[in-house]
Write an enzyme that holds these catalytic residues in place. Sequence first.
Site, PDB file in Angstrom:
ATOM      1  N   GLU A  67       0.287 100.715 107.938  1.00  0.00           N
ATOM      2  CA  GLU A  67       0.326  99.594 107.012  1.00  0.00           C
ATOM      3  C   GLU A  67       1.148  98.440 107.578  1.00  0.00           C
ATOM      4  O   GLU A  67       2.163  98.655 108.252  1.00  0.00           O
ATOM      5  CB  GLU A  67       0.911 100.040 105.665  1.00  0.00           C
ATOM      6  CG  GLU A  67       0.024 101.047 104.952  1.00  0.00           C
ATOM      7  CD  GLU A  67       0.569 101.500 103.614  1.00  0.00           C
ATOM      8  OE1 GLU A  67      -0.227 102.015 102.805  1.00  0.00           O
ATOM      9  OE2 GLU A  67       1.778 101.341 103.366  1.00  0.00           O
ATOM     10  N   CYS A  87       7.198 108.339 110.904  1.00  0.00           N
ATOM     11  CA  CYS A  87       8.516 108.064 111.474  1.00  0.00           C
ATOM     12  C   CYS A  87       9.288 109.367 111.587  1.00  0.00           C
ATOM     13  O   CYS A  87       9.206 110.231 110.701  1.00  0.00           O
ATOM     14  CB  CYS A  87       9.283 107.062 110.613  1.00  0.00           C
ATOM     15  SG  CYS A  87      10.880 106.572 111.300  1.00  0.00           S
ATOM     16  N   GLU A 107       9.908 103.906 114.101  1.00  0.00           N
ATOM     17  CA  GLU A 107      11.096 103.401 114.785  1.00  0.00           C
ATOM     18  C   GLU A 107      10.641 102.683 116.054  1.00  0.00           C
ATOM     19  O   GLU A 107      10.213 103.320 117.024  1.00  0.00           O
ATOM     20  CB  GLU A 107      12.035 104.561 115.125  1.00  0.00           C
ATOM     21  CG  GLU A 107      13.129 104.251 116.141  1.00  0.00           C
ATOM     22  CD  GLU A 107      13.996 103.060 115.770  1.00  0.00           C
ATOM     23  OE1 GLU A 107      14.098 102.138 116.600  1.00  0.00           O
ATOM     24  OE2 GLU A 107      14.558 103.052 114.655  1.00  0.00           O
ATOM     25  N   SER A 166      13.536  95.754 114.668  1.00  0.00           N
ATOM     26  CA  SER A 166      14.488  96.490 113.833  1.00  0.00           C
ATOM     27  C   SER A 166      14.614  97.919 114.338  1.00  0.00           C
ATOM     28  O   SER A 166      13.629  98.525 114.782  1.00  0.00           O
ATOM     29  CB  SER A 166      14.031  96.488 112.370  1.00  0.00           C
ATOM     30  OG  SER A 166      14.898  97.260 111.572  1.00  0.00           O
ATOM     31  N   LEU A 202      21.726  99.687 109.247  1.00  0.00           N
ATOM     32  CA  LEU A 202      23.007 100.399 109.187  1.00  0.00           C
ATOM     33  C   LEU A 202      23.107 101.242 107.916  1.00  0.00           C
ATOM     34  O   LEU A 202      23.332 102.451 107.966  1.00  0.00           O
ATOM     35  CB  LEU A 202      24.157  99.393 109.260  1.00  0.00           C
ATOM     36  CG  LEU A 202      25.541  99.976 109.484  1.00  0.00           C
ATOM     37  CD1 LEU A 202      25.640 100.606 110.863  1.00  0.00           C
ATOM     38  CD2 LEU A 202      26.614  98.894 109.322  1.00  0.00           C
ATOM     39  N   HIS A 203      23.045 100.609 106.762  1.00  0.00           N
ATOM     40  CA  HIS A 203      22.948 101.257 105.451  1.00  0.00           C
ATOM     41  C   HIS A 203      24.209 101.976 104.983  1.00  0.00           C
ATOM     42  O   HIS A 203      24.223 102.514 103.867  1.00  0.00           O
ATOM     43  CB  HIS A 203      21.777 102.246 105.417  1.00  0.00           C
ATOM     44  CG  HIS A 203      20.476 101.644 105.831  1.00  0.00           C
ATOM     45  ND1 HIS A 203      20.033 100.428 105.351  1.00  0.00           N
ATOM     46  CD2 HIS A 203      19.520 102.077 106.704  1.00  0.00           C
ATOM     47  CE1 HIS A 203      18.852 100.144 105.888  1.00  0.00           C
ATOM     48  NE2 HIS A 203      18.529 101.126 106.711  1.00  0.00           N
ATOM     49  N   ASN A 213      14.123  99.672  96.724  1.00  0.00           N
ATOM     50  CA  ASN A 213      12.843  99.668  96.029  1.00  0.00           C
ATOM     51  C   ASN A 213      12.421 101.101  95.771  1.00  0.00           C
ATOM     52  O   ASN A 213      12.454 101.948  96.667  1.00  0.00           O
ATOM     53  CB  ASN A 213      11.781  98.954  96.886  1.00  0.00           C
ATOM     54  CG  ASN A 213      12.152  97.519  97.160  1.00  0.00           C
ATOM     55  OD1 ASN A 213      12.245  96.706  96.257  1.00  0.00           O
ATOM     56  ND2 ASN A 213      12.379  97.200  98.432  1.00  0.00           N
ATOM     57  N   CYS A 246      10.286  96.636 101.164  1.00  0.00           N
ATOM     58  CA  CYS A 246      11.023  97.355 102.196  1.00  0.00           C
ATOM     59  C   CYS A 246      11.263  98.798 101.773  1.00  0.00           C
ATOM     60  O   CYS A 246      11.737  99.077 100.680  1.00  0.00           O
ATOM     61  CB  CYS A 246      12.355  96.653 102.449  1.00  0.00           C
ATOM     62  SG  CYS A 246      13.298  97.388 103.793  1.00  0.00           S
TER      63      CYS A 246
END
Length: 542
Positions: A153, A173, A244, A275, A299-300, A409, A453
């Site tokens: 997608e 991923c 990734e 990214s 990072l998150h 989301n 996202c």
Amino acid sequence: MTASKQIKRYRDPLSPKPILDRAALLKALKSNGITLKNGQLDLFYQLLHRSGYPPLDEFVADLRGEEIRGKDDGSVSVAGSASISTTNNFRTKNAISTRPGRRAQLPKAFLSYLANCKGEFATLTSSVQIHQTSADGTTTKIAVQLQDDHVVESVLMRHEGRVTICVSSQVGCAMGCTFCATGTMGIRGNLSSGEILEQLVHGSRILMEDANMEQEEPAGQLDKKQKNKRHDLIRNVVFMGMGEPLNNYHNVLSACRALIDRRLWNLAHNRVTVSTVGVTSRMRDLTRDLPEVNLALSLHAPNQRMREAIVPAAKGTPIESLIEALDEHMMALAKRQKRGGNPQGCDQDGNGGDASDFNLEERQSASKKKRAMIEYVMLEGDTSTIEAAHQLGKLCEGRHLVVNLIPYNKTDVKDKLSCPSEEHMQEFRNIVSSYGSFCSIRRTMGADIAGACGQLVVEQEKREQQLKVMDIEDGPFGKSEKGKSRPVTVISKRGKNGKVEDILKDEEVTNPWIRRLTVATAVAASCFVVSSGLLLVQRRKR
């Protein structure tokens, strides 16, 4: 038999290969003894791009000056008539020349090979399975079906006067982030550089179709502001779709070079963003090979312990080394100027040197030319507390990095996650900004079509998994945590030796009739074994 076909966990070899896969085309030419002079292959790709990527046989016939027959309208066209450039065209920055008598000077052996390589190469090897546009018209999610039936997608995002496309680099991923829908798919394989670029071709054609439909609208239905907006040209590309990117490094690098090539997509260097969840060695490779593009680090979390809890791939990769590699990428071009134009923008040993010797003004100047960004998903919990905001601010202090806060989301991941309130995110942003970093909250686009996202996962595959019915022949039987018997799905997968192997995967069965049939089959099998044993005992006695 199951109600739907099994999901493939691997990728088939590409046949035909995408003509946009430069490395594959060069390899094929070399094996056929065809050599090109410098710039000739670039010229071929330039003409193909400006012609709107028509079918390969038609395009080559036009280059060779041959008649093109068998079109849908029954017409015949000859080279120089510019028929190809208007058949499947979309708007490009550099339009193809329409001056008569101009023909590309390409080797006859090269054109002859392309004309007779049916089955080996094709202009486009993928197709648009479906595309959905959000209610507000700003976002379009595109499901692109690859030739081996896998689906990836990509997302078109329309801003004021510009369009950004988010592209995928892998099928699935391997990183397994707990909040990301794509991570639930697992990894199926890499996309070739050609398949990555084909996503832009599909996106550009959709934009052109939409633009043509808007032009057909009555003048009174479009206000002046809408008329001045141009949404028929892709101006930004972000590798933030499925996969990734740095785990598919060489194909992503080749695609990036095509995107910034002035003869092709002609995007500004700072309009391309790669990214990564954090593959440190590849981050440094990108700084060496292509320091001009933007780099974004997902990072998150503000420290190593929290990050490992939500990003399994973070184990063994210190958060400080990731920030250092990101900082090195941002300052790579400044280093090049400081060291007299070193083409790599780093030391000869490849370690990039130390970026800490730049002052604030030099860092501000570097960030204007290229962005090094930190992406930080806002999840209700430890990673979004006030203390976490201070930790994140201190981690970025003095580096002039850009911090992009991403509202979570909703996805179908197993953990029940939620997004903090708007007021809390604003407070979080203000704290991070107080340490000198530019911090913003990303605008959510396409949430109503699962295109925001973290939401990219193939919807058709999700439906197939939900509707999957277990066959009683699929056994054997496994044990759940409560000790109850349950069937195990058998999935076919291609092994290293090329043979198809069966892999067992536990799966809950919700149909009570399947359970009953399974038990009945087990009882019947047991009775058969017992009766066979008794029969053998009786024969021995005789």
